[in-house]
Design a protein around this motif. Structure first.
Motif, PDB file in Angstrom:
ATOM      1  N   GLU A   1    -138.583  61.215 -34.741  1.00 33.80           N
ATOM      2  CA  GLU A   1    -139.471  60.180 -35.280  1.00 33.80           C
ATOM      3  C   GLU A   1    -138.885  58.779 -35.143  1.00 33.80           C
ATOM      4  OE1 GLU A   1    -142.450  59.429 -39.074  1.00 33.80           O
ATOM      5  OE2 GLU A   1    -141.007  61.069 -39.145  1.00 33.80           O
ATOM      6  N   ASP A   2    -137.583  58.687 -34.911  1.00 36.84           N
ATOM      7  CA  ASP A   2    -136.925  57.379 -34.822  1.00 36.84           C
ATOM      8  C   ASP A   2    -136.971  56.763 -33.424  1.00 36.84           C
ATOM      9  OD1 ASP A   2    -136.142  56.808 -37.414  1.00 36.84           O
ATOM     10  OD2 ASP A   2    -134.295  57.978 -37.264  1.00 36.84           O
TER      11      ASP A   2
ATOM     12  N   ASP B   1    -141.972  52.696 -23.387  1.00 38.92           N
ATOM     13  CA  ASP B   1    -143.410  52.462 -23.417  1.00 38.92           C
ATOM     14  C   ASP B   1    -143.950  52.322 -21.991  1.00 38.92           C
ATOM     15  OD1 ASP B   1    -145.980  51.648 -23.842  1.00 38.92           O
ATOM     16  OD2 ASP B   1    -145.481  49.850 -24.982  1.00 38.92           O
ATOM     17  N   ASN B   2    -144.844  53.243 -21.601  1.00 43.44           N
ATOM     18  CA  ASN B   2    -145.432  53.227 -20.260  1.00 43.44           C
ATOM     19  C   ASN B   2    -146.703  54.081 -20.272  1.00 43.44           C
ATOM     20  OD1 ASN B   2    -144.855  56.024 -18.598  1.00 43.44           O
ATOM     21  ND2 ASN B   2    -143.386  55.701 -20.255  1.00 43.44           N
TER      22      ASN B   2
ATOM     23  N   VAL C   1    -142.667  53.478 -28.539  1.00 43.66           N
ATOM     24  CA  VAL C   1    -143.676  54.501 -28.265  1.00 43.66           C
ATOM     25  C   VAL C   1    -144.307  54.991 -29.569  1.00 43.66           C
ATOM     26  CG1 VAL C   1    -144.122  56.750 -27.217  1.00 43.66           C
ATOM     27  CG2 VAL C   1    -142.440  55.208 -26.188  1.00 43.66           C
ATOM     28  N   ILE C   2    -143.479  55.262 -30.568  1.00 40.79           N
ATOM     29  CA  ILE C   2    -143.995  55.752 -31.851  1.00 40.79           C
ATOM     30  C   ILE C   2    -144.963  54.737 -32.456  1.00 40.79           C
ATOM     31  CG2 ILE C   2    -143.368  56.549 -34.162  1.00 40.79           C
ATOM     32  CD1 ILE C   2    -142.350  58.417 -31.984  1.00 40.79           C
ATOM     33  N   GLU C   3    -144.586  53.458 -32.392  1.00 39.71           N
ATOM     34  CA  GLU C   3    -145.456  52.407 -32.935  1.00 39.71           C
ATOM     35  C   GLU C   3    -146.744  52.274 -32.123  1.00 39.71           C
ATOM     36  OE1 GLU C   3    -142.949  48.957 -33.087  1.00 39.71           O
ATOM     37  OE2 GLU C   3    -141.592  49.888 -34.546  1.00 39.71           O
ATOM     38  N   LYS C   4    -146.655  52.484 -30.809  1.00 43.39           N
ATOM     39  CA  LYS C   4    -147.862  52.455 -29.969  1.00 43.39           C
ATOM     40  C   LYS C   4    -148.821  53.563 -30.394  1.00 43.39           C
ATOM     41  CE  LYS C   4    -147.672  53.888 -25.644  1.00 43.39           C
ATOM     42  NZ  LYS C   4    -147.517  53.928 -24.165  1.00 43.39           N
ATOM     43  N   TRP C   5    -148.287  54.747 -30.645  1.00 39.85           N
ATOM     44  CA  TRP C   5    -149.127  55.847 -31.110  1.00 39.85           C
ATOM     45  C   TRP C   5    -149.797  55.495 -32.441  1.00 39.85           C
ATOM     46  CZ3 TRP C   5    -145.247  60.471 -30.201  1.00 39.85           C
ATOM     47  CH2 TRP C   5    -145.161  60.724 -28.823  1.00 39.85           C
ATOM     48  N   ALA C   6    -148.999  54.918 -33.356  1.00 41.14           N
ATOM     49  CA  ALA C   6    -149.528  54.589 -34.682  1.00 41.14           C
ATOM     50  C   ALA C   6    -150.661  53.570 -34.601  1.00 41.14           C
ATOM     51  CB  ALA C   6    -148.406  54.076 -35.577  1.00 41.14           C
TER      52      ALA C   6
END
Length: 472
Positions: free
Chosen positions: A311-312, A288-289, A317-322
């Motif tokens: 996706e894993d 995450d950056n 990062v994936i959660e930040k996008w969500a």
């Protein structure tokens, strides 16, 4: 008097032509009504082949027989929304010599099981899963070359289920770093052998642009005209990690670095923008950056033409996008970042316009279809576009392939680019009727339907593109 006779003869001929309608055949139609359908863009998720999020499935090859069909069925039970999966195949048990008959049998059975699934595969052979590759990969490059040769028949037999092959069997996690074979000569030797051991339709991929240049000897990807260079793409498991993408990019300019060192981020992104018009790119986003904040991520993914993402990983990062929201001027305005990225990975084709025109002299209707690609990347596999015309009773009176190369739609920063293809419908000797027209797309390799990103839904005949009515 002579002129009067000519006029009378012309009138008689005209009357005969009009009278031909009484036989049920018309040579010219005056009452022709055309009704093209209007199409709008959809923000819905589309399940199309060879693109999107993927999950990783790992297989340690050994001597004991394995039931890979059952293993995959169990592991993939909840993986119902993806069309790409990744198989990491670990050969560490054979680092000192050839693959045994039992090992080859297991690998062959694994590919048979993969082939039975409803998706294409990203394939990576490796020797290390722990970041300790120096201890686990073969000491002699010839062992790796031998493994590639042994696997050749299996990889060629199963070419239809492979989307791309990542790496050259070497490096920590198979990522081509932390290996004694990172020199140019070794990589060229391994890449040449893997190209020889796979079908010419199979995409290959290396970890960084500089490795691509070292292997191909090219500075300009536009000069990749044939052979290995034409099907060698990239994968990036340090995507958007920092300014250098975990060493993918460097500090030297293209002019100073040449083909043997990494260029600046800006120049390497421009390189990928050109290279990945013809070969796929994908991987993992990590750490995450600010480089993977949603707006920056979307911008760079467009430039890199990203087709697939794990996706894993990285969950942060994936959660930040969500949790983020995109602000656009189209149908995606207000959508969360993760769903926006999922919908734009790879290609996202839509039918943007339909036009019809009647040529009275030739008694034909010309139909023009315009398409756009709103995705990050082109559609790399060729597709067939088919037009079907049916009469009022449902009988097919015309079916033809549309002359269009959909792979030319680049996507990414050129999402506004339009591809227009036309066909002609002859009205000669057609009965008075309403004729319905449909369009559909299928993957040329296996016939899988390609769903368009339109609000208008596909019917059993395809997308209804309009009607032509011939009146009396």
């Amino acid at each position: 008097m002579k002129k009067k006779k000519i006029i009378i003869i012309l009138l008689l001929v005209f009357a005969m032509l009009c009278g031909a309608g009484s036989t049920g055949l018309r040579y010219f139609h005056y009452d022709v009504k055309m009704q093209p359908e209007k199409f709008t863009e959809s923000a819905e998720k589309i399940k199309n082949p060879n693109r999107g999020f993927y999950y990783i499935y790992r297989f340690q090859i050994g001597e004991n027989p394995e039931d890979y069909t059952k293993e995959l069925a169990d592991e993939m039970e909840e993986d119902t929304e993806t069309t790409l999966s990744m198989a990491e195949i670990n050969l560490q048990g054979y680092r000192t010599g050839s693959l045994s008959d039992a090992a080859l049998s297991n690998i062959r059975n694994l590919f048979l099981a993969m082939k039975e699934t409803d998706r294409k595969w990203i394939v990576r052979f490796l020797y290390d899963w722990d970041g300790q590759n120096q201890k686990k990969e073969p000491d002699n490059i010839e062992v790796i070359i031998g493994h590639m040769e042994q696997l050749g028949s299996i990889l060629k037999e199963n070419k239809d289920c492979i989307f791309t092959m990542q790496g050259l069997f070497i490096g920590n996690w198979g990522e081509m770093h932390g290996t004694k074979f990172a020199d140019t000569a070794s990589m060229k030797k391994l890449a040449a052998k893997l190209a020889e051991s796979t079908d010419s339709s199979t995409y290959l991929a290396v970890r960084t642009p500089v490795q691509w240049r070292q292997i191909t000897g090219l500075l300009d990807p536009a000069k990749a005209k044939s052979g290995l260079s034409k099907r060698l793409g990239l994968f990036n498991d340090g995507m958007l990690a920092d300014k250098s993408d975990c060493g993918t990019y460097g500090e030297k300019s293209k002019k100073k670095a040449g083909k043997n060192a990494a260029w600046t981020r800006k120049e390497e992104l421009a390189f990928q923008n050109k290279l990945c018009l013809n070969v796929p790119n994908g991987g993992e986003v990590i750490t995450d950056n600010p480089y993977n904040d949603i707006e920056a991520a979307i911008s760079d993914m467009k430039t890199m033409h990203v087709t697939y993402i794990n996706e894993d990983y990285d969950p942060a990062v994936i959660e930040k996008w969500a949790a983020s929201t995109v602000h656009t001027s189209d149908c995606f305005d207000g959508m969360d970042g993760k769903n926006y990225i999922e919908r734009h990975l790879g290609y996202r084709l839509l039918l943007s316009n339909v036009k019809m025109s009647h040529n009275f002299g030739k008694d034909t209707v010309k139909v023009s279809l315009s398409f756009r690609n709103e995705g990050f990347a082109p559609l790399y596999r060729s597709c067939n576009g088919t037009v079907i015309i049916k009469d009022e009773t449902g009988n097919t009176i015309m079916k033809k392939k549309l002359n269009a190369d959909f792979t030319k739609l680049e996507g990414g920063s050129k999402s506004g680019q339009t591809l227009t293809a036309s066909f002609t419908f002859s009205l000669r000797k057609r009965e008075e009727s309403t004729y319905s027209m449909y369009f559909s797309m299928t993957d040329q390799q296996d016939g899988t339907p390609i769903i368009l990103a339109n609000n208008e839904k596909m019917t059993e005949n395809g997308y209804r593109i309009g009607t032509v009515t011939i009146g009396k």
